[in-house]
Design a protein around this motif. Structure first.
Motif, PDB file in Angstrom:
ATOM      1  N   PRO A 198     -40.569   9.569  23.371  1.00 32.04           N
ATOM      2  CA  PRO A 198     -40.745  10.565  22.309  1.00 32.04           C
ATOM      3  C   PRO A 198     -39.804  10.300  21.142  1.00 32.04           C
ATOM      4  O   PRO A 198     -38.605  10.062  21.342  1.00 32.04           O
ATOM      5  CB  PRO A 198     -40.394  11.891  23.006  1.00 32.04           C
ATOM      6  N   ALA A 199     -40.307  10.321  19.942  1.00 30.29           N
ATOM      7  CA  ALA A 199     -39.513  10.022  18.758  1.00 30.29           C
ATOM      8  C   ALA A 199     -38.535  11.155  18.451  1.00 30.29           C
ATOM      9  O   ALA A 199     -38.856  12.335  18.633  1.00 30.29           O
ATOM     10  CB  ALA A 199     -40.433   9.806  17.566  1.00 30.29           C
ATOM     11  N   GLU A 200     -37.345  10.790  18.004  1.00 30.26           N
ATOM     12  CA  GLU A 200     -36.372  11.773  17.521  1.00 30.26           C
ATOM     13  C   GLU A 200     -36.346  11.837  16.006  1.00 30.26           C
ATOM     14  O   GLU A 200     -35.848  12.795  15.424  1.00 30.26           O
ATOM     15  CB  GLU A 200     -34.981  11.436  18.057  1.00 30.26           C
ATOM     16  N   LEU A 201     -36.882  10.790  15.354  1.00 26.30           N
ATOM     17  CA  LEU A 201     -36.937  10.720  13.906  1.00 26.30           C
ATOM     18  C   LEU A 201     -38.364  10.400  13.487  1.00 26.30           C
ATOM     19  O   LEU A 201     -39.123   9.801  14.252  1.00 26.30           O
ATOM     20  CB  LEU A 201     -36.006   9.629  13.371  1.00 26.30           C
ATOM     21  N   PHE A 202     -38.725  10.787  12.275  1.00 21.24           N
ATOM     22  CA  PHE A 202     -40.024  10.398  11.746  1.00 21.24           C
ATOM     23  C   PHE A 202     -39.862  10.029  10.279  1.00 21.24           C
ATOM     24  O   PHE A 202     -38.924  10.457   9.615  1.00 21.24           O
ATOM     25  CB  PHE A 202     -41.056  11.522  11.929  1.00 21.24           C
ATOM     26  N   GLU A 203     -40.771   9.202   9.808  1.00 21.14           N
ATOM     27  CA  GLU A 203     -40.741   8.809   8.404  1.00 21.14           C
ATOM     28  C   GLU A 203     -41.530   9.801   7.564  1.00 21.14           C
ATOM     29  O   GLU A 203     -42.648  10.183   7.913  1.00 21.14           O
ATOM     30  CB  GLU A 203     -41.347   7.414   8.216  1.00 21.14           C
ATOM     31  N   TYR A 204     -40.916  10.182   6.449  1.00 25.30           N
ATOM     32  CA  TYR A 204     -41.626  11.021   5.477  1.00 25.30           C
ATOM     33  C   TYR A 204     -40.803  11.049   4.201  1.00 25.30           C
ATOM     34  O   TYR A 204     -39.707  10.485   4.124  1.00 25.30           O
ATOM     35  CB  TYR A 204     -41.879  12.435   6.029  1.00 25.30           C
ATOM     36  N   TRP A 205     -41.338  11.737   3.198  1.00 25.47           N
ATOM     37  CA  TRP A 205     -40.652  11.876   1.918  1.00 25.47           C
ATOM     38  C   TRP A 205     -39.615  12.975   2.018  1.00 25.47           C
ATOM     39  O   TRP A 205     -39.935  14.165   2.040  1.00 25.47           O
ATOM     40  CB  TRP A 205     -41.654  12.174   0.805  1.00 25.47           C
ATOM     41  N   GLY A 206     -38.350  12.592   2.134  1.00 22.59           N
ATOM     42  CA  GLY A 206     -37.237  13.547   2.130  1.00 22.59           C
ATOM     43  C   GLY A 206     -36.480  13.365   0.839  1.00 22.59           C
ATOM     44  O   GLY A 206     -36.826  13.936  -0.195  1.00 22.59           O
ATOM     45  N   HIS A 207     -35.423  12.541   0.886  1.00 20.99           N
ATOM     46  CA  HIS A 207     -34.799  12.056  -0.341  1.00 20.99           C
ATOM     47  C   HIS A 207     -35.376  10.672  -0.548  1.00 20.99           C
ATOM     48  O   HIS A 207     -34.873   9.689  -0.021  1.00 20.99           O
ATOM     49  CB  HIS A 207     -33.276  11.999  -0.191  1.00 20.99           C
TER      50      HIS A 207
ATOM     51  N   ALA B  61     -38.299   7.924   0.405  1.00 24.82           N
ATOM     52  CA  ALA B  61     -38.753   7.625   1.760  1.00 24.82           C
ATOM     53  C   ALA B  61     -37.556   7.715   2.698  1.00 24.82           C
ATOM     54  O   ALA B  61     -36.497   7.148   2.417  1.00 24.82           O
ATOM     55  CB  ALA B  61     -39.361   6.233   1.808  1.00 24.82           C
ATOM     56  N   SER B  62     -37.716   8.416   3.805  1.00 30.32           N
ATOM     57  CA  SER B  62     -36.566   8.711   4.660  1.00 30.32           C
ATOM     58  C   SER B  62     -36.954   8.740   6.130  1.00 30.32           C
ATOM     59  O   SER B  62     -38.121   8.943   6.480  1.00 30.32           O
ATOM     60  CB  SER B  62     -35.979  10.089   4.290  1.00 30.32           C
ATOM     61  N   LEU B  63     -35.942   8.538   6.973  1.00 29.37           N
ATOM     62  CA  LEU B  63     -36.033   8.863   8.391  1.00 29.37           C
ATOM     63  C   LEU B  63     -35.392  10.227   8.571  1.00 29.37           C
ATOM     64  O   LEU B  63     -34.241  10.439   8.171  1.00 29.37           O
ATOM     65  CB  LEU B  63     -35.302   7.821   9.239  1.00 29.37           C
ATOM     66  N   ILE B  64     -36.137  11.145   9.194  1.00 27.64           N
ATOM     67  CA  ILE B  64     -35.741  12.549   9.257  1.00 27.64           C
ATOM     68  C   ILE B  64     -35.871  13.033  10.695  1.00 27.64           C
ATOM     69  O   ILE B  64     -36.846  12.676  11.381  1.00 27.64           O
ATOM     70  CB  ILE B  64     -36.650  13.404   8.349  1.00 27.64           C
ATOM     71  N   PRO B  65     -34.929  13.827  11.207  1.00 25.85           N
ATOM     72  CA  PRO B  65     -35.105  14.382  12.558  1.00 25.85           C
ATOM     73  C   PRO B  65     -36.433  15.125  12.682  1.00 25.85           C
ATOM     74  O   PRO B  65     -36.823  15.880  11.778  1.00 25.85           O
ATOM     75  CB  PRO B  65     -33.904  15.323  12.703  1.00 25.85           C
ATOM     76  N   VAL B  66     -37.117  14.923  13.797  1.00 26.42           N
ATOM     77  CA  VAL B  66     -38.452  15.515  13.958  1.00 26.42           C
ATOM     78  C   VAL B  66     -38.414  17.035  13.900  1.00 26.42           C
ATOM     79  O   VAL B  66     -39.410  17.664  13.522  1.00 26.42           O
ATOM     80  CB  VAL B  66     -39.116  15.041  15.266  1.00 26.42           C
ATOM     81  N   VAL B  67     -37.279  17.643  14.249  1.00 23.19           N
ATOM     82  CA  VAL B  67     -37.210  19.105  14.211  1.00 23.19           C
ATOM     83  C   VAL B  67     -37.352  19.639  12.790  1.00 23.19           C
ATOM     84  O   VAL B  67     -37.659  20.821  12.590  1.00 23.19           O
ATOM     85  CB  VAL B  67     -35.888  19.622  14.824  1.00 23.19           C
ATOM     86  N   THR B  68     -37.162  18.787  11.782  1.00 19.76           N
ATOM     87  CA  THR B  68     -37.284  19.212  10.391  1.00 19.76           C
ATOM     88  C   THR B  68     -38.735  19.151   9.907  1.00 19.76           C
ATOM     89  O   THR B  68     -39.063  19.686   8.847  1.00 19.76           O
ATOM     90  CB  THR B  68     -36.398  18.313   9.490  1.00 19.76           C
ATOM     91  N   GLN B  69     -39.617  18.533  10.679  1.00 22.19           N
ATOM     92  CA  GLN B  69     -40.988  18.325  10.224  1.00 22.19           C
ATOM     93  C   GLN B  69     -41.700  19.615   9.800  1.00 22.19           C
ATOM     94  O   GLN B  69     -42.340  19.640   8.737  1.00 22.19           O
ATOM     95  CB  GLN B  69     -41.790  17.580  11.299  1.00 22.19           C
ATOM     96  N   PRO B  70     -41.607  20.711  10.568  1.00 19.81           N
ATOM     97  CA  PRO B  70     -42.295  21.921  10.107  1.00 19.81           C
ATOM     98  C   PRO B  70     -41.839  22.399   8.730  1.00 19.81           C
ATOM     99  O   PRO B  70     -42.643  22.917   7.951  1.00 19.81           O
ATOM    100  CB  PRO B  70     -41.956  22.951  11.200  1.00 19.81           C
TER     101      PRO B  70
ATOM    102  N   PRO C 288     -50.542  11.653  13.521  1.00 18.21           N
ATOM    103  CA  PRO C 288     -49.312  12.371  13.889  1.00 18.21           C
ATOM    104  C   PRO C 288     -49.248  12.755  15.353  1.00 18.21           C
ATOM    105  O   PRO C 288     -48.170  12.716  15.958  1.00 18.21           O
ATOM    106  CB  PRO C 288     -49.357  13.608  12.985  1.00 18.21           C
ATOM    107  N   GLU C 289     -50.386  13.104  15.944  1.00 15.03           N
ATOM    108  CA  GLU C 289     -50.368  13.525  17.351  1.00 15.03           C
ATOM    109  C   GLU C 289     -50.041  12.377  18.297  1.00 15.03           C
ATOM    110  O   GLU C 289     -49.722  12.606  19.470  1.00 15.03           O
ATOM    111  CB  GLU C 289     -51.698  14.178  17.748  1.00 15.03           C
ATOM    112  N   ARG C 290     -50.105  11.137  17.814  1.00 12.42           N
ATOM    113  CA  ARG C 290     -49.703   9.994  18.629  1.00 12.42           C
ATOM    114  C   ARG C 290     -48.286   9.526  18.299  1.00 12.42           C
ATOM    115  O   ARG C 290     -47.816   8.529  18.861  1.00 12.42           O
ATOM    116  CB  ARG C 290     -50.706   8.848  18.450  1.00 12.42           C
ATOM    117  N   ILE C 291     -47.629  10.241  17.403  1.00 13.49           N
ATOM    118  CA  ILE C 291     -46.274   9.871  16.972  1.00 13.49           C
ATOM    119  C   ILE C 291     -45.268  10.971  17.279  1.00 13.49           C
ATOM    120  O   ILE C 291     -44.223  10.728  17.889  1.00 13.49           O
ATOM    121  CB  ILE C 291     -46.255   9.559  15.461  1.00 13.49           C
ATOM    122  N   LEU C 292     -45.567  12.190  16.872  1.00  8.16           N
ATOM    123  CA  LEU C 292     -44.615  13.294  16.976  1.00  8.16           C
ATOM    124  C   LEU C 292     -44.678  13.951  18.357  1.00  8.16           C
ATOM    125  O   LEU C 292     -45.742  14.006  18.983  1.00  8.16           O
ATOM    126  CB  LEU C 292     -44.911  14.347  15.908  1.00  8.16           C
ATOM    127  N   PRO C 293     -43.545  14.494  18.836  1.00  7.71           N
ATOM    128  CA  PRO C 293     -43.561  15.226  20.111  1.00  7.71           C
ATOM    129  C   PRO C 293     -44.496  16.433  20.042  1.00  7.71           C
ATOM    130  O   PRO C 293     -44.644  17.070  18.982  1.00  7.71           O
ATOM    131  CB  PRO C 293     -42.100  15.663  20.272  1.00  7.71           C
TER     132      PRO C 293
END
Length: 401
Positions: free
Chosen positions: A80-89, A91-100, A193-198
């Motif tokens: 299970p991933a702890e980080l995911f890629e998305y636009w933060g600052h 392109a960024s690696l961001i803790p998955v708990v921040t995704q919502p 996303p359902e194959r990447i995120l917890p």
């Protein structure tokens, strides 16, 4: 009543918030140390430049010392991933708990995504649907793996390849695909996303926009320690009005406290749980994309250090070099070095080294030489090539001997 802070106090608070006051591990850093740094920074910026080491790996080295980069790779790209890629600052690696808290950005892609992405989504919805089906059926895959399968459309014309890439990026921005991992050439491999995120992250409710803004501004405040409203807004590149409202609400909630930092024109806000150590005896090379310094105006306010990255400046017009890292030592940015990893020759090249005004060249060079040796060892490079340019070059050359 608004409290007063000296610049030195603000600097120590900021350094502690970013993890530079934490003790480095005695042995090899492990996942606990990685999580500790991520709890401090809240995200890691990604950049494709690889003249030294990819940008997202360097902040961990600055704070932990020589760590196995596989730790970060596993956290981001294994399940299970702890980080995911998305636009933060950026392109960024961001803790998955921040995704919502970032789903508002996904939902607002039609307003915030770049023009080419929006144009493809608006003008070629059939292409976007076809690309999404390809990811669903064959993912994870790169953009290049779709190129040769693009179907013909009316008039016997194929969809433009750049439009296929823009369609993928639109789907990524809007949260309908994510990044499963990256190839050796650093190309994204997209998947659903359902194959990447917890599953727990996917099942988490989407917060109202105001709550999401408070979460993101609060994360930025914890990471910065003391900051202006513009600093807090910039951390996740938030809309001005929404970020301003979140700052106001966090002040009312007691999470932030207004302060006045000596010499700062704009008002500042202190994260009330921030540490204020008496000293921060850190010694570290700092990436151009490190959250400590990525907001250049804040870097100048905190450190009196004017910094501009010169990658895109013509060589003849560069002042300090192509890929220049500031050197943090005893709470100050005391020097800057242009660095290049020559992997084929197993050399850490130092084209130039510069001392900051008022700093002692001898003690700075000694500390910088030790930091360069640590960096070369971590990168697996056999030797350091002494600098030929810059006002610190002779002293650093002697220290490296």
């Amino acid at each position: 009543m608004v409290a007063d802070l000296s610049v030195a106090q603000a600097r120590r608070i900021a350094l502690a918030a970013q993890g530079f006051a934490d003790h480095q591990p005695r042995g090899t850093p492990d996942i606990r140390h990685l999580r500790r740094v991520l709890a401090r920074t809240g995200l890691l910026q990604i950049d494709s430049v690889n003249v030294l080491r990819r940008a997202h790996y360097l902040p961990m080295f600055s704070r932990l010392g020589a760590y196995p980069t596989t730790l970060l790779d596993r956290a981001a790209y294994r399940r299970p991933a702890e980080l995911f890629e998305y636009w933060g600052h950026e392109a960024s690696l961001i803790p998955v708990v921040t995704q919502p808290a970032l789903r508002w950005r996904m939902a607002a892609a039609a307003d915030h995504a770049w023009g080419g992405m929006r144009r493809v989504a608006r003008e070629q919805p059939e292409l976007v649907a076809w690309v999404l089906d390809e990811v669903r059926d064959k993912g994870p895959l790169t953009a290049a793996e779709i190129e040769h399968d693009v179907p013909r459309v009316a008039g016997n014309w194929g969809w433009n390849w750049s439009a296929v890439k823009q369609a993928l990026e639109w789907l990524f921005w809007s949260g309908r695909v994510g990044v499963a991992d990256r190839t050796n050439s650093f190309a994204r491999r997209y998947d659903l996303p359902e194959r990447i995120l917890p599953a727990a992250v996917l099942a988490a409710p989407t917060p109202p926009v105001g709550e999401a803004m408070r979460t993101l501004v609060g994360t930025a405040a914890r990471a910065l320690g003391v900051a202006t409203e513009a600093d807090l807004r910039d951390y996740f590149r938030l809309p001005t009005a929404a970020a301003r409202a979140a700052v106001r609400e966090l002040v009312e909630a007691g999470t932030l406290a207004p302060v006045q930092v000596a010499g700062w024109q704009p008002p500042a806000y202190l994260y009330v749980a921030a540490r204020a150590p008496r000293t921060v005896p850190a010694s570290a090379l700092v990436s151009p994309f490190d959250p400590l310094i990525w907001e250049r105006a804040r870097t100048e306010r905190l450190f009196g250090f004017r910094y501009r990255i010169e990658i895109y400046v013509p060589a003849a017009k560069r002042r300090h070099g192509y890929y220049v890292l500031p050197f943090l030592h005893d709470e100050r940015l005391v020097a800057r070095v242009d660095l290049k990893a020559d992997r084929r020759a197993s050399l850490l090249r130092v084209p130039a080294a510069w001392i900051e005004p008022g700093e002692d060249p001898g003690s700075t060079a000694a500390a910088l030489a030790a930091a360069l040796r640590r960096l070369a060892d971590w990168l697996g490079l056999g030797a350091i090539v002494a600098p030929e340019a810059g006002d610190l070059a002779p002293t650093l050359t002697a220290a490296l001997r």
